[in-house]
Design an enzyme around this catalytic site. Structure first.
Site, PDB file in Angstrom:
ATOM      1  N   ASP A  31       0.972  -1.107  -0.044  1.00  0.00           N
ATOM      2  CA  ASP A  31       0.029   0.134   0.116  1.00  0.00           C
ATOM      3  C   ASP A  31       0.884   1.297   0.048  1.00  0.00           C
ATOM      4  O   ASP A  31       1.914   1.324   0.675  1.00  0.00           O
ATOM      5  CB  ASP A  31      -1.177   0.097   1.337  1.00  0.00           C
ATOM      6  CG  ASP A  31      -1.971   1.039   1.161  1.00  0.00           C
ATOM      7  OD1 ASP A  31      -3.388   0.419   1.479  1.00  0.00           O
ATOM      8  OD2 ASP A  31      -1.862   2.396   0.856  1.00  0.00           O
ATOM      9  N   ILE A  32       0.653   2.111  -0.915  1.00  0.00           N
ATOM     10  CA  ILE A  32       1.412   3.451  -1.023  1.00  0.00           C
ATOM     11  C   ILE A  32       1.344   4.227   0.236  1.00  0.00           C
ATOM     12  O   ILE A  32       2.116   5.250   0.391  1.00  0.00           O
ATOM     13  CB  ILE A  32       1.043   4.114  -2.185  1.00  0.00           C
ATOM     14  CG1 ILE A  32       2.226   5.040  -2.641  1.00  0.00           C
ATOM     15  CG2 ILE A  32      -0.336   4.783  -2.114  1.00  0.00           C
ATOM     16  CD1 ILE A  32       2.012   5.775  -4.131  1.00  0.00           C
ATOM     17  N   GLY A  94     -16.190   2.686   3.753  1.00  0.00           N
ATOM     18  CA  GLY A  94     -14.919   3.215   3.669  1.00  0.00           C
ATOM     19  C   GLY A  94     -13.939   2.817   2.382  1.00  0.00           C
ATOM     20  O   GLY A  94     -12.930   2.876   2.748  1.00  0.00           O
ATOM     21  N   GLN A  95     -14.699   2.317   1.461  1.00  0.00           N
ATOM     22  CA  GLN A  95     -13.969   1.970   0.238  1.00  0.00           C
ATOM     23  C   GLN A  95     -13.228   3.400  -0.444  1.00  0.00           C
ATOM     24  O   GLN A  95     -14.032   4.041  -0.700  1.00  0.00           O
ATOM     25  CB  GLN A  95     -14.813   1.107  -0.732  1.00  0.00           C
ATOM     26  CG  GLN A  95     -14.104   0.835  -2.100  1.00  0.00           C
ATOM     27  CD  GLN A  95     -14.852  -0.029  -3.144  1.00  0.00           C
ATOM     28  OE1 GLN A  95     -16.070  -0.262  -2.617  1.00  0.00           O
ATOM     29  NE2 GLN A  95     -14.246  -0.518  -3.836  1.00  0.00           N
ATOM     30  N   HIS A 101     -10.506  -4.133  -3.353  1.00  0.00           N
ATOM     31  CA  HIS A 101      -8.902  -4.566  -2.734  1.00  0.00           C
ATOM     32  C   HIS A 101      -9.349  -5.112  -1.312  1.00  0.00           C
ATOM     33  O   HIS A 101      -9.919  -4.433  -0.563  1.00  0.00           O
ATOM     34  CB  HIS A 101      -8.104  -3.300  -2.962  1.00  0.00           C
ATOM     35  CG  HIS A 101      -8.585  -2.111  -2.308  1.00  0.00           C
ATOM     36  ND1 HIS A 101      -9.320  -1.310  -3.064  1.00  0.00           N
ATOM     37  CD2 HIS A 101      -8.586  -1.451  -1.125  1.00  0.00           C
ATOM     38  CE1 HIS A 101      -9.754  -0.249  -2.219  1.00  0.00           C
ATOM     39  NE2 HIS A 101      -9.271  -0.123  -1.013  1.00  0.00           N
ATOM     40  N   LEU A 102      -8.422  -6.222  -1.053  1.00  0.00           N
ATOM     41  CA  LEU A 102      -8.354  -6.593   0.123  1.00  0.00           C
ATOM     42  C   LEU A 102      -7.129  -6.139   0.883  1.00  0.00           C
ATOM     43  O   LEU A 102      -6.003  -6.386   0.665  1.00  0.00           O
ATOM     44  CB  LEU A 102      -8.297  -8.213   0.055  1.00  0.00           C
ATOM     45  CG  LEU A 102      -7.992  -8.908   1.595  1.00  0.00           C
ATOM     46  CD1 LEU A 102      -9.295  -8.444   2.431  1.00  0.00           C
ATOM     47  CD2 LEU A 102      -7.974 -10.468   1.316  1.00  0.00           C
ATOM     48  N   HIS A 103      -7.316  -5.371   2.139  1.00  0.00           N
ATOM     49  CA  HIS A 103      -5.927  -4.898   2.916  1.00  0.00           C
ATOM     50  C   HIS A 103      -5.558  -6.050   3.969  1.00  0.00           C
ATOM     51  O   HIS A 103      -6.400  -6.824   4.464  1.00  0.00           O
ATOM     52  CB  HIS A 103      -6.495  -3.625   3.798  1.00  0.00           C
ATOM     53  CG  HIS A 103      -6.831  -2.442   3.168  1.00  0.00           C
ATOM     54  ND1 HIS A 103      -6.160  -1.636   3.142  1.00  0.00           N
ATOM     55  CD2 HIS A 103      -8.122  -2.276   2.660  1.00  0.00           C
ATOM     56  CE1 HIS A 103      -6.685  -0.504   2.402  1.00  0.00           C
ATOM     57  NE2 HIS A 103      -8.250  -1.023   2.153  1.00  0.00           N
TER      58      HIS A 103
END
Ligand SMILES: [Zn+2]
Length: 138
Positions: A31-32, A94-95, A101-103
């Site tokens: 994740d950036i 909260g997307q 995407h899966l965190h």
């Protein structure tokens, strides 16, 4: 693929990413803007804006890859005492970003991360009513 999707740009190679892992249908990268060091995103290579459009088999792969990333984080030098898997479906949930995407978020005792859930006690009758409403759609 959509032209304005930053995750599709990563899939196509048009945008940089620190790739951790790839399968035929998924790619995992750092994740950036990580919540904690090692925070990784797992995405389907085919664009889908939400769960409703995601191929169920690919959804299963997202979780499988998430498990593998979690195990790799625990085995690595990245501080990891626990893991949160988090997927937000819809802006209200909260997307951020238009591509599912899966965190995978490694956790430590002093990471300062909080999850702001408040629990309720609706009682068995209400739980049964809700369970029946969901079951009726399956
Ligand atoms: Zn996309």
């Amino acid at each position: 693929m959509t032209d304005d999707c930053p995750f599709c740009a990563i899939v196509s190679g048009d945008a940089p990413a620190s790739v951790v892992y790839e399968t035929d249908d998924t790619i995992a990268f750092a994740d950036i803007a990580p919540v904690t060091e090692g925070h990784t995103l797992v995405i389907p290579t085919a664009h889908s804006s939400g769960l409703a459009g995601l191929d169920p088999g690919t959804g299963g792969q997202l979780f499988r890859v998430g498990q593998e990333i979690a195990a790799a984080l625990r085995a690595s030098d990245v501080p990891t005492e626990g893991i949160n898997l988090f997927l937000a479906d819809g802006e209200i949930a909260g997307q951020e970003g238009l591509h599912v995407h899966l965190h995978v978020i490694p956790r430590t005792g002093d990471d300062g991360v909080t999850l702001g859930f408040e629990r309720s006690e609706p009682g068995r009758d209400r739980l049964d009513t809700i369970a029946d409403a969901v079951a009726a759609e399956l």
